[in-house]
Design a protein around this motif. Structure first.
Motif, mmCIF file in Angstrom:
data_model
loop_
_atom_site.group_PDB
_atom_site.id
_atom_site.type_symbol
_atom_site.label_atom_id
_atom_site.label_comp_id
_atom_site.label_asym_id
_atom_site.label_seq_id
_atom_site.Cartn_x
_atom_site.Cartn_y
_atom_site.Cartn_z
ATOM 1 N N UNK A 136 -11.672 4.035 3.079
ATOM 2 C CA UNK A 136 -10.514 2.999 3.153
ATOM 3 C C UNK A 136 -9.160 3.692 3.053
ATOM 4 N N UNK A 137 -8.976 5.083 3.243
ATOM 5 C CA UNK A 137 -7.770 5.466 3.425
ATOM 6 C C UNK A 137 -6.590 5.229 4.214
ATOM 7 N N UNK A 138 -7.129 4.682 5.378
ATOM 8 C CA UNK A 138 -6.346 4.050 6.154
ATOM 9 C C UNK A 138 -5.673 2.767 5.965
ATOM 10 N N UNK A 139 -6.102 2.061 4.949
ATOM 11 C CA UNK A 139 -5.610 0.858 4.489
ATOM 12 C C UNK A 139 -4.396 0.895 3.721
ATOM 13 N N UNK A 140 -4.156 2.138 3.033
ATOM 14 C CA UNK A 140 -3.197 2.327 1.928
ATOM 15 C C UNK A 140 -1.774 1.729 2.547
ATOM 16 N N UNK A 141 -1.314 2.497 3.617
ATOM 17 C CA UNK A 141 0.102 2.383 4.319
ATOM 18 C C UNK A 141 0.115 0.874 4.551
ATOM 19 N N UNK A 142 -0.810 0.083 5.120
ATOM 20 C CA UNK A 142 -0.479 -1.123 5.553
ATOM 21 C C UNK A 142 -0.474 -2.101 4.359
ATOM 22 N N UNK A 143 -1.307 -1.830 3.276
ATOM 23 C CA UNK A 143 -1.193 -2.577 1.907
ATOM 24 C C UNK A 143 -0.173 -2.516 1.235
ATOM 25 N N UNK A 144 0.183 -1.229 1.173
ATOM 26 C CA UNK A 144 1.710 -1.260 0.752
ATOM 27 C C UNK A 144 2.826 -1.992 1.404
ATOM 28 N N UNK A 145 2.745 -1.955 2.553
ATOM 29 C CA UNK A 145 3.835 -2.400 3.233
ATOM 30 C C UNK A 145 3.600 -3.863 3.344
ATOM 31 N N UNK A 146 2.449 -4.606 3.165
ATOM 32 C CA UNK A 146 2.180 -5.782 2.938
ATOM 33 C C UNK A 146 2.870 -6.281 1.727
ATOM 34 N N UNK A 147 2.834 -5.406 0.560
ATOM 35 C CA UNK A 147 3.341 -5.631 -0.713
ATOM 36 C C UNK A 147 4.853 -5.752 -0.544
ATOM 37 N N UNK A 148 5.404 -4.804 0.367
ATOM 38 C CA UNK A 148 6.812 -4.995 0.340
ATOM 39 C C UNK A 148 7.448 -5.986 1.249
ATOM 40 N N UNK A 149 6.504 -6.583 2.191
ATOM 41 C CA UNK A 149 6.871 -7.502 2.953
ATOM 42 C C UNK A 149 7.169 -9.029 1.998
ATOM 43 N N UNK A 150 6.273 -8.808 1.152
ATOM 44 C CA UNK A 150 6.225 -10.064 0.187
ATOM 45 C C UNK A 150 7.507 -10.032 -0.648
#
Length: 554
Positions: A336-350
């Motif tokens: 799941x390493x590729x999920x990290x950047x998108x998940x953290x970006x999602x957090x910031x988007x909120x």
């Protein structure tokens, strides 16, 4: 004297020098000072580089600053000496009495020793394992079970309000593949090309048929739904049972399907629209994750109107925040390493802070080795090594300790022959044996009439080098727990326990703890027994944080 107490003494010395006008610190006196164990034991009990840090601000030569601080500390209660080394380091020796005074404090604190209020008031959602209910938990999930549960215990020890959560993946193609595999097995057919194999599929298919004898006479869609509903419940029941027997229980089991059926996905998308984070392009709905470090924007609703996988992530994260969690920690496998950047970006988007409100921990692979050869197949699971396989090979304590003992950043090659050994080569045996030996000393002391009594305890008697080393190890325990929590690294507790067990064995090799023959119990015997009791408590506390038993006999 603990490192925290010594830090406070140094802060006090700096405050006195500042108030007297001897030194001038534009930014004021620091609230705490880092003290460490020197690499060379001859340099003292503790060392600090605070003089090097503050001298320039004070407009002084570092050694001159260090000398002023050394003179001040030399007069402090509990400090035997403070000596300057190199360009301005301070090596500090603590009086035996000040060190020894820690032992009864540990005994009095009991299980509370090492706990703190560092995270008091913080609500933490800790999500780990979350294996798909399509088969037994494989070895990667077992690693997260051990590490995640230990991390939950450690975070609780520093005051956090921790909720352990399991994300139940009951929505998507994997469940469909699992269901078709069960139905095929029940019909006596080969598993689908993309399906699941192993004895567990046959066992669950047989159980479904026993509950629904007419299942194979139903139309295909109804038969598939029967095997899906019953099969998922049965598999998840087995997963829960396996984890419980492994000492891991969850506070919340959250169903992914609920996000899609409750309107949570639509609510999350609406929230992000309000924040200006969504846009339409190519008949699809996109999230502006590239604004926050992701390599590209992500499709949330596909052009055919179906939600993309990330839609569930959006809804689930918002749900956690709406439930009041300050920190959401998610443990993921290496794939799941590729999920990290998108998940953290999602957090910031909120509008939240990545790394604070949302943290993602990635765990590397685990390889099991026996007789020098890697194990690749499970008798029951078919293609993967399962939790049950590991426990059967080395036991629950060894499995939990072995998996929590290493940094999650590293791949583990677990030698099953080593971890099954009943000798000091096996790290968990080594630590548990130290606890059992300490317990035996205390039992024998009762038989000999040697009583642990704080009122007659003389800490200055603990003056042998090995006693001092053991006391310093015990003093380190609260700092180790806090550090393990802040860095999300339970392996620090395991390695600390091994070092402390080694310090105890060195102490026991030279210290005469109990009277021999007709020898009368002395104050020295009682002082050393107090140290034994304190050591036993710390090792028990540390093993407890790892979910490993502390046996009194071995």
């Amino acid at each position: 004297m603990t490192p925290e107490q010594l830090s406070a003494a140094i802060v006090g010395a700096l405050t006195s020098l500042s108030e007297a006008g001897t030194i001038t610190l534009p930014d004021g006196v620091p609230a705490e000072v880092l003290v460490e164990r020197p690499k060379v034991k001859e340099h003292g009990d503790y060392a600090t580089n605070i003089a090097l840090q503050l001298a320039k601000k004070a407009g002084m030569n570092p050694r001159e600053f260090a000398q002023l601080l050394a003179d001040q500390l030399g007069a402090a209660v509990g400090i035997a000496s403070a000596e300057i080394a190199g360009p301005g380091f301070l090596n500090i020796r603590v009086e035996a009495g000040a060190q020894g005074a820690l032992a009864p404090q540990i005994v009095a604190a009991g299980t509370a020793y090492g706990t703190s209020d560092l995270y008091a008031g913080q609500k933490v959602n800790l999500e780990f394992v979350s294996a798909n209910p399509t088969g037994p938990i494989h070895i990667g999930g077992v690693r997260w079970a051990a590490v995640g549960d230990s991390l939950g215990r450690i975070l609780t020890a520093i005051g956090a309000d921790v909720t352990r959560e399991y994300y139940f993946n009951d929505h998507g193609m994997q469940i469909d593949r699992y269901s078709r595999s069960l139905l095929a097995n029940a019909r006596g057919e080969d598993a689908p090309e993309d399906g699941y194999g192993g004895q567990y599929i046959a066992d669950i298919a047989a159980t479904v048929l026993a509950k629904h004898p007419d299942a194979l006479t139903l139309p295909d869609a109804e038969a598939l739904e029967t095997f899906r509903a019953e099969g998922v419940d049965l598999m998840f029941g087995e997963i829960k049972k396996s984890l419980h027997e492994f000492g891991v229980d969850f506070d919340v089991y959250f169903h992914e399907n609920d996000l899609h059926e409750s309107g949570a996905v639509e609510r999350a998308i609406a929230r992000l629209r309000e924040l200006g984070m969504m846009y339409e392009q190519d008949d699809a709905t996109w999230l502006r994750t590239s604004d926050f470090g992701d390599d590209k924007d992500r499709v949330v609703i596909k052009s055919d109107g179906q939600p993309a996988y990330i839609s569930g992530d959006l809804a689930y994260y918002l749900n956690k925040r709406e439930r009041g969690f300050d920190r959401c920690i998610i443990m993921l496998g290496a794939d799941h390493h590729g999920y990290v950047s998108r998940m953290l970006a999602m957090c910031a988007a909120f509008g939240d802070t990545p790394g604070v409100n949302l943290e993602l921990l990635i765990g590397q692979l685990v390889n099991l080795v026996r007789d020098g050869e890697p194990l690749r197949m499970s008798k029951r699971a078919g293609t993967v090594i399962s939790l049950e396989d590991l426990v059967e090979a080395i036991g629950i304590d060894a499995a939990r300790y072995a998996l929590a003992r290493y940094s999650t950043d590293s791949t583990i090659d677990l030698d099953l022959d080593l971890w099954a050994k009943q000798d000091s080569d096996n790290p968990v045996y080594y630590v548990q044996y130290a606890h059992a030996r300490l317990s035996s000393i205390i039992r024998n002391a009762v038989d000999l009439g040697v009583v642990i009594d704080e009122s007659t305890f003389d800490p200055s008697l603990l003056a042998v080098e090995q006693e001092g080393a053991l006391l310093r190890a015990l003093a380190d325990y609260p700092r180790i727990v806090a550090r393990a929590a802040e860095l999300r690294e339970p392996h620090r507790v395991a390695r600390y326990l091994e070092d402390t067990a080694a310090a105890f064995h060195k102490f026991y090799d030279v210290a005469h703890v109990l009277p021999k023959g007709d020898e009368e119990p002395s104050d020295l015997h009682r002082a050393r027994l107090m140290l034994v009791a304190a050591t036993r408590q710390v090792i028990a506390n540390g093993l407890g944080l790892l979910g490993v038993s502390a046996p009194e006999r071995m």
